[in-house]
Design an enzyme around this catalytic site. Structure first.
Site, PDB file in Angstrom:
ATOM      1  N   LYS A 126       0.821  -1.212   0.000  1.00  7.02           N
ATOM      2  CA  LYS A 126       0.000   0.000   0.000  1.00  7.02           C
ATOM      3  C   LYS A 126       0.853   1.260   0.000  1.00  7.02           C
ATOM      4  O   LYS A 126       0.633   2.152  -0.806  1.00  7.02           O
ATOM      5  CB  LYS A 126      -0.869   0.071   1.264  1.00  7.02           C
ATOM      6  CG  LYS A 126      -2.124  -0.710   1.251  1.00  7.02           C
ATOM      7  CD  LYS A 126      -3.035  -0.304   2.396  1.00  7.02           C
ATOM      8  CE  LYS A 126      -2.396  -0.274   3.771  1.00  7.02           C
ATOM      9  NZ  LYS A 126      -2.017  -1.571   4.329  1.00  7.02           N
ATOM     10  N   ARG A 177      -9.478   1.692   8.743  1.00  7.93           N
ATOM     11  CA  ARG A 177      -9.102   0.323   9.057  1.00  7.93           C
ATOM     12  C   ARG A 177     -10.204  -0.395   9.827  1.00  7.93           C
ATOM     13  O   ARG A 177     -10.039  -1.552  10.178  1.00  7.93           O
ATOM     14  CB  ARG A 177      -7.833   0.323   9.903  1.00  7.93           C
ATOM     15  CG  ARG A 177      -6.591   0.015   9.084  1.00  7.93           C
ATOM     16  CD  ARG A 177      -5.429   0.416   9.931  1.00  7.93           C
ATOM     17  NE  ARG A 177      -4.311  -0.461   9.836  1.00  7.93           N
ATOM     18  CZ  ARG A 177      -3.106  -0.035   9.417  1.00  7.93           C
ATOM     19  NH1 ARG A 177      -2.945   1.188   8.986  1.00  7.93           N
ATOM     20  NH2 ARG A 177      -2.091  -0.853   9.437  1.00  7.93           N
ATOM     21  N   ARG A 184      10.913  -7.291   5.081  1.00  6.37           N
ATOM     22  CA  ARG A 184      10.919  -5.831   4.967  1.00  6.37           C
ATOM     23  C   ARG A 184      12.013  -5.224   5.850  1.00  6.37           C
ATOM     24  O   ARG A 184      12.218  -5.631   6.976  1.00  6.37           O
ATOM     25  CB  ARG A 184       9.553  -5.281   5.386  1.00  6.37           C
ATOM     26  CG  ARG A 184       9.487  -3.780   5.374  1.00  6.37           C
ATOM     27  CD  ARG A 184       8.104  -3.273   5.185  1.00  6.37           C
ATOM     28  NE  ARG A 184       7.272  -3.421   6.378  1.00  6.37           N
ATOM     29  CZ  ARG A 184       6.002  -3.016   6.429  1.00  6.37           C
ATOM     30  NH1 ARG A 184       5.437  -2.478   5.375  1.00  6.37           N
ATOM     31  NH2 ARG A 184       5.313  -3.181   7.541  1.00  6.37           N
ATOM     32  N   ARG A 213      11.306  -3.006  11.041  1.00  6.76           N
ATOM     33  CA  ARG A 213      10.375  -2.192  11.816  1.00  6.76           C
ATOM     34  C   ARG A 213      10.020  -2.988  13.054  1.00  6.76           C
ATOM     35  O   ARG A 213       9.834  -4.201  12.968  1.00  6.76           O
ATOM     36  CB  ARG A 213       9.116  -1.953  10.976  1.00  6.76           C
ATOM     37  CG  ARG A 213       8.839  -0.508  10.726  1.00  6.76           C
ATOM     38  CD  ARG A 213       7.719  -0.339   9.775  1.00  6.76           C
ATOM     39  NE  ARG A 213       6.429  -0.719  10.356  1.00  6.76           N
ATOM     40  CZ  ARG A 213       5.272  -0.479   9.749  1.00  6.76           C
ATOM     41  NH1 ARG A 213       5.252   0.110   8.594  1.00  6.76           N
ATOM     42  NH2 ARG A 213       4.146  -0.851  10.313  1.00  6.76           N
ATOM     43  N   ARG A 237      -1.023  -8.547  13.693  1.00  4.70           N
ATOM     44  CA  ARG A 237      -1.520  -7.530  12.751  1.00  4.70           C
ATOM     45  C   ARG A 237      -2.410  -8.156  11.679  1.00  4.70           C
ATOM     46  O   ARG A 237      -3.394  -7.565  11.251  1.00  4.70           O
ATOM     47  CB  ARG A 237      -0.344  -6.772  12.122  1.00  4.70           C
ATOM     48  CG  ARG A 237       0.239  -5.748  13.086  1.00  4.70           C
ATOM     49  CD  ARG A 237       1.624  -5.319  12.705  1.00  4.70           C
ATOM     50  NE  ARG A 237       1.665  -4.575  11.465  1.00  4.70           N
ATOM     51  CZ  ARG A 237       2.719  -4.558  10.647  1.00  4.70           C
ATOM     52  NH1 ARG A 237       3.795  -5.258  10.940  1.00  4.70           N
ATOM     53  NH2 ARG A 237       2.683  -3.839   9.564  1.00  4.70           N
TER      54      ARG A 237
END
Ligand code: AMP
Length: 230
Positions: free
Chosen positions: A16, A89, A128, A161, A172
């Site tokens: 996104k 969300r 990531r 992260r 998540r």
């Protein structure tokens, strides 16, 4: 092309942020990213930052009222022609957004949904890396830096992260399935959903989104796509 007001929707790690950034640059839209705004507040140690840090570390959602307040202020600041990236969300947030837009007499033109299967998401989030210094984002599988774990732009050592650790990733995804996935149906019923195959390469996804936005059939009130893409 006319000024567009867009929402980008999808599971964490669907791309996104990257796609919203590319499309916002190409179409001259302003990007509003509550995740980045909240992370900055945490870093700066503000009162809001202290309130939200716990939720973010655990991979939980920050309460709707706090996020809605931030979004209301940002929309006021940037005006029309925006991409909301990571908001709404929850259905409550989507209804809150409807109210904000209605009060301003602004329309939401489309909701771009990046569709990526769960197993692909876990793989991507584990790979990531972000640059703690300039904020550049890499993926060790799909878009690695040129040199090991060093940022191409500024040379800093890349890090994960905090909420990309495997336990938090699972949390998540759970939160996404329970709270955010119902928005697919919410926006489909409103005729606003544009579904994109987000499992393709970065460049392919960008051009799919561009084509979809160009190919939208607007009805006479310009209330959104009358025909879904693909
Ligand atoms: P993101 O960078 O979009 O993955 O967001 C990181 C974290 O910020 C999320 O796991 C939430 O804790 C919080 N957050 C970001 N956007 C929202 C939102 N729209 N509603 C509630 N919490 C959010």
């Amino acid at each position: 092309m006319k000024t567009l007001n867009l929402v980008f929707l999808g599971p964490p790690g669907a791309g996104k942020g990257t796609q919203a950034q590319r499309i916002s640059e190409k179409l001259g839209l302003k990007r509003i990213t509550p995740g980045d705004i909240l992370r900055k507040e945490v870093e700066k140690g503000t009162r809001l930052g202290k309130e939200v840090a716990g939720y973010m570390e655990k991979g939980e959602l920050v309460p709707d009222e706090m996020v809605l307040e931030i979004i209301g202020e940002e929309l006021e600041r940037v005006g029309q022609g925006f991409i909301l990236d990571g908001f709404p969300r929850t259905v409550a947030q989507a209804k809150g957004l409807d109210r904000i837009l209605e009060s301003k007499k602004w329309l939401l033109h489309a909701v771009v949904f990046l569709d990526v299967p769960d197993d692909e998401i876990v793989k991507r989030l584990s790979a990531r890396r972000v640059c703690p210094s300039c904020g550049a984002v890499y993926n060790m599988i799909t878009s690695p830096p040129r040199n090991n774990e060093t940022c191409d732009r500024c040379g800093a050592h890349l890090v994960r992260r905090g909420d990309d650790e495997s336990e938090t990733i699972r949390k998540r995804l759970e939160v996404y399935t329970k709270e955010t996935a119902p928005l697919i149906d919410y926006y489909e019923k409103k005729g606003l959903l544009v579904r994109i195959d987000g499992a393709r390469s970065l460049d392919e996804v960008t051009s799919l989104i561009e084509k979809a936005l160009e190919g939208l059939n607007w009805n006479e009130q310009e209330r959104g796509p009358t025909k879904p893409f693909g």
